[in-house]
Design an enzyme around this catalytic site. Structure first.
Site, mmCIF file in Angstrom:
data_model
loop_
_atom_site.group_PDB
_atom_site.id
_atom_site.type_symbol
_atom_site.label_atom_id
_atom_site.label_comp_id
_atom_site.label_asym_id
_atom_site.label_seq_id
_atom_site.Cartn_x
_atom_site.Cartn_y
_atom_site.Cartn_z
ATOM 1 N N LYS A 208 0.815 -1.221 0.000
ATOM 2 C CA LYS A 208 0.000 0.000 0.000
ATOM 3 C C LYS A 208 0.842 1.263 0.000
ATOM 4 C CE LYS A 208 -4.426 -1.878 1.205
ATOM 5 N NZ LYS A 208 -5.447 -2.180 2.198
ATOM 6 N N ARG A 242 -3.829 -10.322 4.437
ATOM 7 C CA ARG A 242 -4.228 -10.246 3.022
ATOM 8 C C ARG A 242 -3.054 -9.663 2.237
ATOM 9 N NH1 ARG A 242 -6.217 -6.820 -0.735
ATOM 10 N NH2 ARG A 242 -7.865 -7.590 -2.101
HETATM 11 N N1 HH2 Z 1 -7.425 -3.819 0.596
HETATM 12 C C1 HH2 Z 1 -7.701 -3.800 -0.734
HETATM 13 C C2 HH2 Z 1 -8.816 -4.484 -1.243
HETATM 14 N N2 HH2 Z 1 -9.599 -5.213 -0.425
HETATM 15 N N3 HH2 Z 1 -10.115 -6.022 1.737
HETATM 16 C C3 HH2 Z 1 -9.837 -6.071 3.047
HETATM 17 N N4 HH2 Z 1 -10.603 -6.800 3.869
HETATM 18 N N5 HH2 Z 1 -8.775 -5.395 3.601
HETATM 19 C C4 HH2 Z 1 -7.962 -4.628 2.831
HETATM 20 O O1 HH2 Z 1 -7.024 -4.009 3.392
HETATM 21 C C5 HH2 Z 1 -8.207 -4.549 1.421
HETATM 22 C C6 HH2 Z 1 -9.328 -5.263 0.901
HETATM 23 C C7 HH2 Z 1 -6.812 -3.043 -1.665
HETATM 24 O O2 HH2 Z 1 -5.847 -3.866 -2.237
HETATM 25 P P1 HH2 Z 1 -5.926 -4.478 -3.721
HETATM 26 O O3 HH2 Z 1 -7.033 -5.467 -3.817
HETATM 27 O O4 HH2 Z 1 -4.609 -4.997 -4.116
HETATM 28 O O5 HH2 Z 1 -6.191 -3.231 -4.648
HETATM 29 P P2 HH2 Z 1 -7.466 -2.759 -5.469
HETATM 30 O O6 HH2 Z 1 -8.535 -2.420 -4.478
HETATM 31 O O7 HH2 Z 1 -6.949 -1.565 -6.233
HETATM 32 O O8 HH2 Z 1 -7.900 -3.890 -6.355
#
Ligand code: HH2
Length: 272
Positions: A208, A242
């Site tokens: 992040k 995660r």
């Molecule tokens: N962070 C992201 C997405 N989903 N869900 C939970 N429970 N906790 C988190 O910290 C979280 C989440 C963001 O990461 P990523 O999926 O890699 O990015 P994007 O939302 O751009 O797909």
């Protein structure tokens, strides 16, 4: 427990476009499983600040073949669907997912609570201030930990009233969702305070932007920084992580867990 991220999106902040093709996403998920993921979190819509909303039919087109393909290929781990739309969650659960990861904490779709209750699914309840489009505009808390604990406690009560028992809930303070760098750091440092809520804590720091702000590293070069946060979060009581980079985080957490949990045993003999 490590939750490996399978983003079937063109625009996720760290891996957008890499796994948009279902067969590539399936391979990636199986690879994360082989590296030690206990949960695969399949998502078809980015939640990054300013991300464009994805229509339900497009989100379904992205995630359902991946869930089906993972199971057809013999995936033996839990599959989580990362969505706030009950229609997507319903189809994902019917296809074999057993967990819903809803970043709106049951506020995004009035049908979600009833669906999760009737399906008997596990549910990740995450804190987000506002909505993805605007959440990073000057976020404010009186006390970031106490405010988020109160939010999660209220949402757990709401979930219970809808028929989602606490035994099915994971709690997540939502690193980066309406938080400054300082808020994220304080949440990590005081993560043990969330254990009062009596449910396992999930943490999502992987790659992040606050890690980029601290280290000056680009998004593809934040594995070491991610590991530091996971090790610290484990020590403060988090038990679900995660992450995108499963293998290195698994090694780090294996050593951390072996170190902090007495009695100390030696899995294999070692001389130095
Ligand atoms: N962070 C992201 C997405 N989903 N869900 C939970 N429970 N906790 C988190 O910290 C979280 C989440 C963001 O990461 P990523 O999926 O890699 O990015 P994007 O939302 O751009 O797909």
């Amino acid at each position: 427990m490590i939750m490996g991220v399978v983003n079937v999106t063109p625009d996720s902040f760290s891996d957008g476009g890499r796994y948009l093709d279902a067969s590539v996403a399936i391979e990636h998920g199986l690879e994360l499983e082989a590296e030690g993921a206990a949960i695969l979190d399949v998502g078809g819509e980015s939640t990054r600040p300013g991300a464009a909303p994805v229509p339900e039919d497009e989100e379904l087109r992205r995630v359902i073949p991946v869930i089906e393909g993972l199971l057809e290929r013999g995936s033996g781990v839990r599959i989580s669907i990362d969505t706030y739309k009950s229609g997507v969650a319903a189809r994902a659960l019917a296809a074999g997912a057993t967990m819903v990861n809803d970043v709106t904490a049951l506020r995004g779709d009035p049908e979600m609570a009833g669906l999760v209750a009737s399906a008997g699914a596990e549910y990740c309840l995450m804190h987000m201030l506002g909505e993805p489009r605007t959440m990073q505009r000057d976020p404010h808390y009186d006390d970031v930990v106490n405010d988020i604990k109160a939010f999660l406690a209220e949402r757990m009560m709401f979930a219970a009233q809808a028929g989602i028992g606490p035994e099915r809930i994971l709690l997540d303070p939502g690193i980066g969702f309406g938080k400054t760098v300082a808020h994220n750091l304080e949440l990590l440092s005081r993560l043990d305070e969330f254990l009062d809520l009596g449910r396992p804590v999930l943490i999502g720091t992987s790659r992040k932007s606050f890690l980029g702000r601290l280290t000056g590293r680009d998004v593809d070069d934040r594995v070491a920084a991610t590991i530091a946060t996971c090790v610290l979060a484990y020590e403060r009581g988090a038990r679900v992580f995660r992450v995108h980079d499963v293998a290195p985080v698994r090694d780090a957490l294996t050593v951390t867990a072996a170190t902090v949990s007495a009695p100390w045993t030696t899995p294999t003999s070692t001389t130095r």
